[in-house]
Design a protein around this motif. Sequence first.
Motif, PDB file in Angstrom:
ATOM      1  N   LEU A  61      -3.946   2.146  -7.535  1.00 38.47           N
ATOM      2  CA  LEU A  61      -3.219   2.549  -6.270  1.00 38.47           C
ATOM      3  C   LEU A  61      -3.948   2.949  -5.136  1.00 38.47           C
ATOM      4  CD1 LEU A  61      -0.292   3.466  -5.143  1.00 38.47           C
ATOM      5  CD2 LEU A  61      -0.730   5.748  -6.130  1.00 38.47           C
ATOM      6  N   MET A  62      -3.925   2.291  -4.036  1.00 42.39           N
ATOM      7  CA  MET A  62      -4.473   2.748  -2.557  1.00 42.39           C
ATOM      8  C   MET A  62      -3.463   3.485  -1.714  1.00 42.39           C
ATOM      9  SD  MET A  62      -6.957  -0.382  -1.760  1.00 42.39           S
ATOM     10  CE  MET A  62      -8.013  -1.038  -2.906  1.00 42.39           C
ATOM     11  N   VAL A  63      -4.051   4.637  -1.156  1.00 42.61           N
ATOM     12  CA  VAL A  63      -3.258   5.446  -0.467  1.00 42.61           C
ATOM     13  C   VAL A  63      -3.872   5.712   1.044  1.00 42.61           C
ATOM     14  CG1 VAL A  63      -2.229   7.825  -0.178  1.00 42.61           C
ATOM     15  CG2 VAL A  63      -2.501   6.871  -2.600  1.00 42.61           C
ATOM     16  N   GLY A  64      -3.100   5.449   1.916  1.00 41.11           N
ATOM     17  CA  GLY A  64      -3.560   5.371   3.450  1.00 41.11           C
ATOM     18  C   GLY A  64      -3.156   7.039   4.084  1.00 41.11           C
ATOM     19  N   ASN A  65      -4.118   7.536   4.594  1.00 40.04           N
ATOM     20  CA  ASN A  65      -3.557   8.974   5.338  1.00 40.04           C
ATOM     21  C   ASN A  65      -3.529   8.934   6.670  1.00 40.04           C
ATOM     22  OD1 ASN A  65      -5.887   9.504   5.822  1.00 40.04           O
ATOM     23  ND2 ASN A  65      -6.380  11.017   4.356  1.00 40.04           N
ATOM     24  N   SER A  66      -2.961  10.140   7.108  1.00 40.92           N
ATOM     25  CA  SER A  66      -3.072  10.331   8.699  1.00 40.92           C
ATOM     26  C   SER A  66      -4.268  10.478   9.369  1.00 40.92           C
ATOM     27  CB  SER A  66      -2.188  11.822   8.938  1.00 40.92           C
ATOM     28  OG  SER A  66      -2.874  12.901   8.221  1.00 40.92           O
ATOM     29  N   GLU A  67      -5.529  10.662   8.593  1.00 42.30           N
ATOM     30  CA  GLU A  67      -6.719  10.738   9.119  1.00 42.30           C
ATOM     31  C   GLU A  67      -7.349   9.361   9.143  1.00 42.30           C
ATOM     32  OE1 GLU A  67      -7.858  13.767  10.773  1.00 42.30           O
ATOM     33  OE2 GLU A  67      -5.899  14.296  10.070  1.00 42.30           O
TER      34      GLU A  67
END
Length: 308
Positions: free
Chosen positions: A47-53
């Motif tokens: 699973l890849m997760v992209g965040n606000s930073e």
Amino acid sequence: VHLAFTVDLEGTVKVWNCQDEDALAALTMPQACFSLEAFLTKDGPFLMVGNSEGDIYTLTVPELRSVSKVNAFNYSVDFLHCSPDKKWIFASGTHQHILPKVLFVECLLRPSEGESPLSVSLPFSSCCRACWAPRRANRITMMFRRASFKKTGFSTFDLTLERTGGRTAIQAHQIASFLLPVHMESPIWMGVSDGNMIVFESGPYLFLFTINGLQLQQFDDHELTICNLWVDSLHVLTTSMDNYLHMYMWEEEGRYPYLKSCFHLEHIRNDYTPSCFFPKAICDNTSVVCVVSRSRETSILVMYSLNV
């Protein structure tokens, strides 16, 4: 096992097996998360997760154990799309100063200490959608906005991994690009078929264009604006606030693939209560599932069986 992934407003990522009430695993991220992409490789699921930073985390499934973390942008990662062959990952944000990137997945699954993952930037900012071609795993088409001209355009790239002088680099070859006419309402959704066709909505209409900007078809099966578009290699589904969904299927005859209109289905028969949220639909070879929200507190799951 069928797995589902969710992230809440507090940044807690959960994995579910779709059978039990409790999640299999949960992980609270340090920042808000805006994009998730799950994929299966020969080494197992990830699973890849992209965040606000602007960070991209790669996690094992179902344990949600961290494999790698890379910083892609200075702004949020709003889109993550893995190629059909699981070789490339497209990452982008909607911020006007972000140039989308394509990263080599292997570098994220097996990170080398002190080395940045192989990546290439695509020279179009203000990306708002992107799709990999199902049958051409190295081809991606992205939709972008030109805010100063209020125009929407599409650009298509082929990705290759090239070795020169002992160094390996990703090359992005632009093979097509075009802008929509100014009078056409800017689309929100898009999809692709064989890598040469783009389907998108504009107001209540559905359009089929080639990647070079040649219009092939226009459909007017909805009375109100199309609010959701779902595309796979066989089907195209549109939903609208007019209480209907419409299905099309890709046909391969002739020079270009084209869309065949199949059927028009009422979400909830004889119920004309306005929806609070946009209805969404997905399908496979045997059924269609549509989520309809008549109130802010509840949603209705409508299922149809396909007789093929």
